[in-house]
Design an enzyme around this catalytic site. Structure first.
Site, PDB file in Angstrom:
ATOM      1  N   ARG A   1       0.825  -1.201   0.000  1.00 18.42           N
ATOM      2  CA  ARG A   1       0.000   0.000   0.000  1.00 18.42           C
ATOM      3  C   ARG A   1       0.867   1.262   0.000  1.00 18.42           C
ATOM      4  O   ARG A   1       2.053   1.222   0.337  1.00 18.42           O
ATOM      5  CB  ARG A   1      -0.919   0.017   1.224  1.00 18.42           C
ATOM      6  CG  ARG A   1      -2.063  -0.960   1.163  1.00 18.42           C
ATOM      7  CD  ARG A   1      -2.850  -0.998   2.471  1.00 18.42           C
ATOM      8  NE  ARG A   1      -2.115  -1.663   3.535  1.00 18.42           N
ATOM      9  CZ  ARG A   1      -2.582  -1.864   4.759  1.00 18.42           C
ATOM     10  NH1 ARG A   1      -3.787  -1.416   5.088  1.00 18.42           N
ATOM     11  NH2 ARG A   1      -1.859  -2.496   5.668  1.00 18.42           N
TER      12      ARG A   1
ATOM     13  N   HIS B   1      -0.818   0.604  16.193  1.00 18.54           N
ATOM     14  CA  HIS B   1      -1.126  -0.640  16.920  1.00 18.54           C
ATOM     15  C   HIS B   1      -0.041  -0.955  17.950  1.00 18.54           C
ATOM     16  O   HIS B   1       0.496  -2.063  18.004  1.00 18.54           O
ATOM     17  CB  HIS B   1      -1.279  -1.801  15.928  1.00 18.54           C
ATOM     18  CG  HIS B   1      -2.399  -1.612  14.944  1.00 18.54           C
ATOM     19  ND1 HIS B   1      -3.723  -1.625  15.312  1.00 18.54           N
ATOM     20  CD2 HIS B   1      -2.389  -1.382  13.604  1.00 18.54           C
ATOM     21  CE1 HIS B   1      -4.488  -1.429  14.248  1.00 18.54           C
ATOM     22  NE2 HIS B   1      -3.712  -1.277  13.204  1.00 18.54           N
TER      23      HIS B   1
END
Length: 371
Positions: free
Chosen positions: A15, A96
């Site tokens: 990505r 995260h």
């Protein structure tokens, strides 16, 4: 402001954080955008497209970090990237941190301000996590069906069944954005589907959407034991924003499952909701524990970078515009950015993230000039 976009270096991550159409908007508003050569190749955005949009292509990530103040990323920075961060940098990405304490340590030492997509939000909404949750949910059922095939290590079962042959049983634990999309695909494939959650409102949304097509049950340990024992595919989609995911399926439960059943842990990027989960990559996505196939890729949407890059760029662009004009004014315009600030000036500044790491949190307003 100078804005930087780097090539993602996490394994199998294709990505890109910002696409050329978004770059054109930023340049039109007077910002300079520096893009590392090849950053968009995996997402169908070659360097020439970025150049046409007004970006400056630079040869290395080091050049991007040197020339930019706002770094827009996709995944958590790797150690080589953390070493390039400065206290004046603002990093905008998925972090995260509860699952990656070494990243948290590195970011704290850097002194940079780090804003996590997955904790931007208020009143239960997570607008920058939602697009990737939708995609991960849809993919979780697809990959589960794939690995149920015998030549891929599964028991050799078709979720949709056949005339005279019962459909497969899919159990989705967690009926939030990811879980709802996993259910969508499972229903579309013709499987029998059960959704478990501790949020009755979420279960009501499932029932409203699919009526009797999907069985709903409040998630207790007994319910999880009952339904995992019947399942051919279990999808874990449990989220506590910022904090480590709770373990919902422990190892003893695997003994009652069908050999060759598949478990997909979407929650792995927050530590995983299966006791037997460990993060894998798209290159080596599965492993077997007690006869059960586990899929625990930490960047599931990275397998569809054309789709997921467009969805991510669309979602983050309004926030990038604001951050490029300054953090204080961005927070004033979008207060949901406050919980997104995970670290600043060497301090943790999100209470849920700090809890997941077993550390203390500071109020971001005490360490940043936010007005």
């Amino acid at each position: 402001m100078n804005i930087g976009v780097v090539t993602e270096i996490k394994p199998d991550e294709r990505r890109v954080a910002v696409l050329p159409n978004a770059v054109a908007d930023l340049v039109h508003r007077g910002h300079a955008v520096f893009v590392e050569a090849g950053a968009g190749n995996g997402a169908g955005a070659p360097d020439t497209a970025f150049e046409r949009a007004g970006a400056t292509i630079v040869p290395t990530a080091g050049d991007v970090f040197d020339r930019s103040k706002l770094i827009v990323h996709v995944k958590e920075p790797q150690q080589a990237e953390i070493a390039m961060l400065r206290p004046d940098h603002v990093l905008f990405t998925y972090l995260h941190l509860a699952a990656y304490p070494a990243v948290a340590d590195g970011l704290l030492a850097s002194g940079a301000t780090a804003i996590a997509y997955e904790t931007v939000g208020e009143k239960g909404t997570l607008p920058l996590l939602a697009p990737m949750s939708h995609i991960a949910g849809r993919l979780s059922t697809q990959v589960g069906a794939h690995y149920l095939m015998a030549h891929n290590g599964g028991m050799g079962l078709l979720l949709g069944g056949h005339a005279g042959v019962p459909q497969g049983q899919v159990v989705v634990i967690g009926a939030g954005s990811a879980g709802m999309n996993a259910i969508d695909v499972a229903v579309g494939l013709g499987a029998r589907v059960t959704a478990l959650d501790v949020d009755v409102d979420a279960l009501e949304r499932v029932q409203h959407r699919w009526d009797s097509r999907v069985v709903t049950e409040y998630s207790t340990r007994g319910a999880v034991e009952k339904w995992t024992a019947r399942a051919d595919l279990v999808i874990g989609a449990v989220l506590v924003a910022g904090d480590r995911a709770p373990v919902i399926v422990d190892r003893p439960m695997l003994a009652a499952m069908h050999e060759g059943a598949v478990m997909v842990d979407i929650s792995i990027d927050q530590g995983g909701c299966f006791e037997t989960s460990r993060e894998t990559t798209h290159h080596d996505p599965t492993y077997v524990v007690d006869g059960i196939v586990h899929y625990a890729v930490g960047n599931i949407p990275g397998s569809v970078p054309h789709t997921s890059s467009r969805a991510l760029s669309n979602a983050t662009l309004p926030y990038v515009h604001l951050l490029a004009d300054g953090l204080a004014s961005a927070v004033a315009a979008r207060p949901e950015l406050i919980p997104g600030i995970n670290l600043a000036a060497g301090a943790l500044t999100n209470t849920a993230v700090a809890h997941g790491l077993g550390m203390a949190a500071a109020d971001p307003r005490s360490v940043l000039p936010l007005g």
